[in-house]
Design a protein around this motif. Structure first.
Motif, PDB file in Angstrom:
ATOM      1  N   LEU A 190      -5.823  -7.142  -0.605  1.00 52.10           N
ATOM      2  CA  LEU A 190      -4.859  -6.100  -0.239  1.00 52.10           C
ATOM      3  C   LEU A 190      -3.563  -6.779   0.187  1.00 52.10           C
ATOM      4  O   LEU A 190      -3.603  -7.784   0.909  1.00 52.10           O
TER       5      LEU A 190
ATOM      6  N   MET B 271       0.462   2.881  -2.406  1.00 53.01           N
ATOM      7  CA  MET B 271      -0.935   2.618  -2.774  1.00 53.01           C
ATOM      8  C   MET B 271      -1.045   2.433  -4.281  1.00 53.01           C
ATOM      9  O   MET B 271      -0.428   3.170  -5.041  1.00 53.01           O
ATOM     10  N   THR B 272      -1.793   1.425  -4.715  1.00 48.05           N
ATOM     11  CA  THR B 272      -1.948   1.186  -6.152  1.00 48.05           C
ATOM     12  C   THR B 272      -3.386   1.491  -6.568  1.00 48.05           C
ATOM     13  O   THR B 272      -4.292   1.445  -5.750  1.00 48.05           O
ATOM     14  N   PRO B 273      -3.572   1.795  -7.872  1.00 49.56           N
ATOM     15  CA  PRO B 273      -4.939   2.044  -8.351  1.00 49.56           C
ATOM     16  C   PRO B 273      -5.848   0.844  -8.080  1.00 49.56           C
ATOM     17  O   PRO B 273      -7.007   1.008  -7.699  1.00 49.56           O
ATOM     18  N   ALA B 274      -5.300  -0.367  -8.240  1.00 55.00           N
ATOM     19  CA  ALA B 274      -6.115  -1.568  -8.019  1.00 55.00           C
ATOM     20  C   ALA B 274      -6.597  -1.629  -6.569  1.00 55.00           C
ATOM     21  O   ALA B 274      -7.763  -1.907  -6.294  1.00 55.00           O
TER      22      ALA B 274
ATOM     23  N   MET C  44      -6.872 -13.172   3.497  1.00 55.44           N
ATOM     24  CA  MET C  44      -7.169 -13.232   2.072  1.00 55.44           C
ATOM     25  C   MET C  44      -7.276 -14.691   1.620  1.00 55.44           C
ATOM     26  O   MET C  44      -6.553 -15.550   2.086  1.00 55.44           O
TER      27      MET C  44
ATOM     28  N   ARG D 194      -3.130 -10.184 -11.146  1.00 60.40           N
ATOM     29  CA  ARG D 194      -3.498  -9.036 -10.338  1.00 60.40           C
ATOM     30  C   ARG D 194      -2.790  -9.077  -8.985  1.00 60.40           C
ATOM     31  O   ARG D 194      -2.324  -8.057  -8.474  1.00 60.40           O
TER      32      ARG D 194
ATOM     33  N   LEU E  63       0.649  -7.943  -9.429  1.00 66.62           N
ATOM     34  CA  LEU E  63       0.697  -6.481  -9.544  1.00 66.62           C
ATOM     35  C   LEU E  63       0.600  -5.848  -8.158  1.00 66.62           C
ATOM     36  O   LEU E  63       1.384  -4.976  -7.803  1.00 66.62           O
ATOM     37  N   GLU E  64      -0.369  -6.326  -7.374  1.00 68.31           N
ATOM     38  CA  GLU E  64      -0.577  -5.717  -6.065  1.00 68.31           C
ATOM     39  C   GLU E  64       0.552  -6.003  -5.094  1.00 68.31           C
ATOM     40  O   GLU E  64       0.816  -5.217  -4.192  1.00 68.31           O
ATOM     41  N   ASN E  65       1.225  -7.122  -5.288  1.00 66.82           N
ATOM     42  CA  ASN E  65       2.349  -7.422  -4.408  1.00 66.82           C
ATOM     43  C   ASN E  65       3.655  -6.862  -4.943  1.00 66.82           C
ATOM     44  O   ASN E  65       4.730  -7.176  -4.454  1.00 66.82           O
TER      45      ASN E  65
ATOM     46  N   ILE F  13       2.406   6.363  -9.941  1.00 62.78           N
ATOM     47  CA  ILE F  13       2.034   7.732  -9.580  1.00 62.78           C
ATOM     48  C   ILE F  13       3.250   8.485  -9.055  1.00 62.78           C
ATOM     49  O   ILE F  13       4.072   7.933  -8.345  1.00 62.78           O
TER      50      ILE F  13
END
Lengths: 620, 430
Positions: free
Chosen positions: A574, A599-602, B1, B111, B114-116, B412
């Motif tokens: 996260l 918030m992301t889907p992942a 993490m 990934r 993407l998340e960051n 979204i």
């Protein structure tokens, strides 16, 4: 010491609804108001309902709440907004007579079983660790309570501004309570600051009505309560006038004297209800703004000019108001003012509006960062019901985004918090086509039956209505017609050979019961209000079917509970930013987590995996 | 993490290999390998890397990136080491002993990016395509996706649709206030703009998809006209068995190749004839099916023999086989000598290039589904808006779900976006 199941502090819209709901469930309830004359008072504009707000009132009524009945008793002009648009976006609205409103509210509250009302000032809670066990009044008396509901509006550090003059107070004439405020501070809850404004109140006898355009109510009024049949009070019209270049000039020249523009106010005001100063600055090219002149009552000379709230000094208010057509000689009864206040960040609350970290304490109304009577009352209903249920040892009730505007609002508040005073709009409801004002009873009254908060009179009425609707629909879905039969009766339809049920036919917007009765004469036996309701249900049937999948997906997400003790800091993968946001909001379900900004889907998938692991560990 | 690490280059002997390390402890971890400090961020420097026992493992070029200035958005260090399997193994083993360090899962660096928020979904897909790109056309297409063209377009479409939704919602939620009563002409204009853009993408999808996964070209003809020999010549290797016996090829033989930058799979099929041989018959049926599904067919013929059992399409190429045996006019080709081979390749490339012309930005099935879904909903919205005000609630619903569909390409959508647009456009509030 007196002992109650539920003590409600505050007698505004949230407080009245909360106390009334709690008492309906049979919980011994006490409502404490500072002054008896505050109980059920409309402190701002003399109107109830509107778009989104009207939906909330209908839903409160469907749960057998109080607001709809009281508004119908006091309504002096009823208008269904968006009458020409589809039923899903129609909202009932009414001008209310202040005196009648308060009288009707007091009659219901004071006449309610299991409900006591006392006059007094709560100066402190009785606290035992993380539990509020009762309240203490100024006279030193103590009252024990299983659950306490706080509905004290703008009392937290409320400051009123008129020009550069300011003083502390809840509303005009109210004193601010500081002791209770200190106690709440000691809970160390997240807080923010908001502001809102009111216009000057005018003397109706000094307005030149003959020059003004008048707006009457609807010929066939649409009421709020499913129990009401027709308006109780005499019906009147509102006046309409406009600001002009001269008005704008006066305001522009005196902007520095406005509390807002003079730098006296730090709170954030609502974008949908700007002060007249704001309108003129932000939309400088607009030469005129509309003003509704709303009478505050049948026997009251006060006029509420809706559209010109202000925090300018009194003499400037007088000058600009008198520059407006019809108001040339008007006298101001009470000047407009702006009020700033603290609110509790509603993300500190759960879906029952109870503090997450503090058992037995519920918050409802403007103190949670909302604006409007209807939003306050709806929260009062939620907090009151849940406080009573919990006091009786029963499970909570949670309203959902898919079943009500109440659910949409609670979910918005507790997952996203507020950045401006929160007001309901129909566009906030993603399932707007199924959450209609017309079917609020079909959506919620069965739920109210289950809880046991419905009068037998309403129950009988509802059962009868549903029985007729169901029988009517049964006839419609089982009667099929060929395209030829349909076109022979004069309705143009695709000659595709497909037989259609009468219910399918009703889903065409231009199809009505007059035509259907040509095909099925016996359908005339159903009264026209039943027919109208069935028509509305049929109109959206296809869309609602389509939305079912979305609703199911949402319900799945709502069903996945996140353990409250989940340590987001330890979750690998996260981002630091999301961890912080999750820790702050502590969502109760995956559905709530998915609405957190960024918030992301992942990340959601990751959360899901963690919850699964967590549950397995717990079982093992 | 955890801090993750992996070999960024292919495992095995090479001049240079790169180990990438990303995570909050990347800097402190790598310091354990050094006797001096890390180089300044984004400046390379030579460093000696030591094992646990102080033994020198290798000399490497080090590059360090600060958090927020790296691909993943985390602290990152790259070790450019000598490409020796022994050095690679020793360093990877050593790194895995460090506290909080572990080998990265496949795709984990991306990934994290993407998340960051360093990459959006469509850029991630572009990156995957870029890494897999084997031909020039694939590289170009992947680069467009990776550089964010689809994401930018999606943002643009979404912005237009949100504007349209805001206009409609304003007339609904603020019916009692001074908003324009009829916004339909602006709304329709916005919707039609987006629909026409999206239509273009759907038309280009077939081409984009082909560039990504390759074109299929089938060689068809009678038995023993030299199909397999031609395939081998195109492939420059013996991919299919050849002989003078008719009916040698029974199953389908596929060879992937790069024809002037285009990814092409050439398919050799069983020769078409009537036969009693059960296995050959199955092969011939398969040949017919694959040939009709292919993007392009090369009909290899014997001039005396014109029997066609597979439908010929407009762009298809007809050439005379065994050109070495028949010195005649017209295009002929010989797999054996290579005569006419270049002309044939030119013809194939020309035919296929014509089809890459309209290639759009929607290159994956996921994109196509999102785009087509959006178009369908926008089409109904347009119809409902034209029918009049009483359908506003329904057209607004179609628009809402259209925005939801298009947003799935990048992220979204949120009702707050619509309300923001409403409030910045109109003076609201009685």
């Amino acid at each position: 010491m007196k002992q109650y199941d539920v003590v409600v502090i505050g007698g505004g819209h949230a407080g009245c609804e909360a106390a009334y709901a709690s008492a309906r469930l049979g919980a011994e309830t006490l409502l404490i108001t500072m002054k008896m004359s505050d109980l059920g008072v409309m402190s701002c504009n003399p109107a109830i309902g509107g778009l989104g707000k009207g939906h909330l009132v209908r839903e409160i009524d469907a749960m057998d709440g109080i607001m709809g009945k009281v508004a119908d008793a006091a309504g002096i002009q009823f208008r269904l907004l968006n009458r020409r648009k589809g039923p899903a976006v129609q909202g009932p609205r009414a001008q209310a007579d202040r005196a009648l409103y308060q009288a009707a509210m007091q009659k219901h509250i004071l006449g309610s079983d299991h409900l006591d009302v006392i006059e007094g000032e709560v100066i402190d809670f009785q606290v035992d660790k993380q539990k509020v066990t009762g309240v203490m009044l100024r006279d030193g008396s103590k009252i024990a309570a299983r659950n306490t509901v706080l509905t004290t509006g703008t009392f937290l550090r409320g400051i009123i501004h008129i020009g550069d003059v300011s003083y502390s107070g809840g509303r005009m004439g109210d004193e601010a309570s500081t002791k209770l405020c200190e106690r709440i501070d000691s809970f160390d809850l997240p807080k923010g600051r908001l502001k809102t404004g009111t216009p000057p109140r005018l003397d109706s006898r000094t307005i030149n009505w003959s020059e003004l355009e008048m707006q009457p109510g609807d010929e066939t009024p649409t009421l709020f309560s499913f129990m009401s049949i027709k308006p109780a009070a005499k019906q009147i019209s509102c006046g309409i006038t406009h600001t002009n270049e001269k008005t704008h000039q006066i305001i522009r020249q005196n902007l520095d004297k406005s509390a807002m523009y003079g730098g006296h106010i730090e709170g954030i005001g609502p974008r949908y209800c700007p002060s007249i100063e704001d309108k003129i600055v932000r939309f400088a090219d607009k030469q005129s703004h509309q003003i509704f002149l709303e009478p505050e009552g049948l026997n009251n000379h006060m006029i509420y000019p809706n559209g010109i709230s202000t925090s300018l000094p009194v003499d400037i208010q007088e000058a600009y108001v008198r520059s407006i057509k019809g108001l040339e000689n008007v006298s101001i009864i009470q000047p407009g003012y702006a009020i700033e206040y603290d609110y509790i960040d509603p993300r500190a609350l759960n879906g029952q509006l109870r503090l997450k970290d503090f058992e037995n304490l519920y918050f409802a109304g403007q103190i949670n960062g909302t604006t409007g009577y209807e939003e306050a009352a709806a929260q009062g209903l939620v907090a009151g019901l849940n406080a009573a249920l919990s006091a009786k040892g029963q499970g909570p009730i949670t309203f959902m985004r898919s079943d009500s505007y109440i659910g949409v609002m609670i979910d918005d508040l507790i997952t996203r918090g507020v950045t401006e005073p929160y007001r309901m709009f129909t566009s906030r409801a993603e399932f707007r086509l199924s959450l209609r004002a017309d079917n609020a009873d079909q959506r919620l009254t069965p739920l109210a039956f289950k809880l046991g908060c419905v009068s037998s009179k309403r129950r009988k009425l509802f059962d009868k209505k549903m029985d007729q609707i169901n029988r009517c629909v049964d006839v419609l879905v089982s009667s099929y017609f060929t395209p030829k039969e349909i076109s022979d009766h004069g309705y143009k339809i695709n000659q595709d050979g497909a037989r259609r049920s009468a219910f399918d036919l009703l889903s065409f917007p231009d199809m009505d019961f007059d035509f259907i009765s040509g095909l099925i004469p016996s359908i005339d036996r159903y009264p026209s209000d039943i027919q109208q309701q069935v028509k509305k249900d049929a109109l959206y049937a296809n869309y609602i079917e389509r939305q079912k999948r979305d609703i199911e997906a949402l319900q799945r997400d709502e069903a996945i509970k996140i353990p409250p003790s989940l340590d987001y800091g330890s979750i690998e993968g996260l981002s630091a930013e999301l961890k912080l946001k999750l820790q702050k909001t502590r969502p109760e379900t995956i559905a709530q987590a998915s609405k957190i900004d960024g918030m992301t889907p992942a990340a959601l998938t990751l959360l899901l995996a963690i919850i699964r692991k967590y549950e397995k560990r717990k079982i093992a | 993490m955890d801090t993750i690490f992996a070999l960024a280059t292919v495992r095995g002997k090479a001049g240079v290999s790169i180990i990438r390390i990303s995570g909050a402890d990347a800097f402190t971890g790598v310091r354990c390998l050094l006797k001096t400090d890390l180089p300044q961020p984004r400046q390379s420097a030579l460093r000696k890397l030591y094992g646990e026992d102080g033994e020198l493992i290798d000399q490497a070029l080090l590059l360090a990136f600060d958090k927020d200035h790296s691909f993943t958005g985390e602290q990152t260090v790259e070790l450019h080491i000598h490409g020796s399997p022994a050095v690679q193994t020793m360093l990877l083993n050593h790194l895995s002993t460090l506290n909080g360090f572990r080998i990265a899962d496949p795709g984990e660096f991306t990934r994290r990016a993407l998340e960051n928020g360093r990459l959006d979904l469509s850029r991630v897909e572009g990156l995957a395509d870029l890494i897999n790109a084997e031909t020039e056309a694939q590289r170009k297409q992947a680069m467009r996706l990776f550089s964010g063209e689809l994401a930018e377009k999606s943002v643009l479409w979404r912005t237009k649709l949100i504007r349209a939704a805001a206009l409609m919602q304003a007339t609904i939620d603020f019916a009692d206030e001074e908003v324009p009563e009829d916004v339909s002409s602006e709304v329709l204009g916005l919707l039609r703009d987006v629909i026409s853009d999206l239509d273009h993408q759907v038309k280009g999808y077939a081409a984009s998809e082909r560039i990504r996964s390759g074109f299929e070209v089938a060689i068809v003809g009678r038995p023993n006209v030299g199909k397999s020999t031609l395939l081998n010549a195109l492939a420059r290797r013996d991919a299919a068995i050849t002989s003078h016996i008719p009916g040698t090829t029974r199953d389908i033989v596929e060879v992937q190749m790069d024809l002037n930058g285009l990814p092409v799979t050439v398919i050799d099929t069983a020769g078409l004839r009537e036969t009693a041989d059960e296995i050959e018959t199955i092969g011939i049926d398969r040949a017919k099916r694959r040939a009709s599904d292919a993007d392009l067919r090369v009909f290899l013929i014997d001039p005396e023999d014109e029997i066609q059992e597979v439908t010929q399409h407009a762009d298809d190429i007809v050439v005379i086989g065994k050109g070495d045996l028949r010195p005649i006019d017209g295009l002929s080709v010989s797999g054996k000598t290579g005569a006419g081979l270049n002309q044939l390749i030119d013809l194939i490339v020309k035919a296929l290039e014509g089809r890459t012309q309209g290639a759009g930005l929607a290159v994956r099935e996921r994109h196509r589904v999102a785009v087509e879904d959006t178009i369908a909903k926008l089409d109904s919205a347009v119809l409902l808006i034209q029918k009049g005000e009483q359908y506003t609630d329904l057209s607004a619903e179609e628009l809402r779900s259209a925005i939801h569909s298009i947003s799935s390409i990048i992220g979204i959508v949120d009702v707050e976006d619509i309300l923001d647009e409403v409030f910045s456009s109109f003076c609201l509030g009685k």
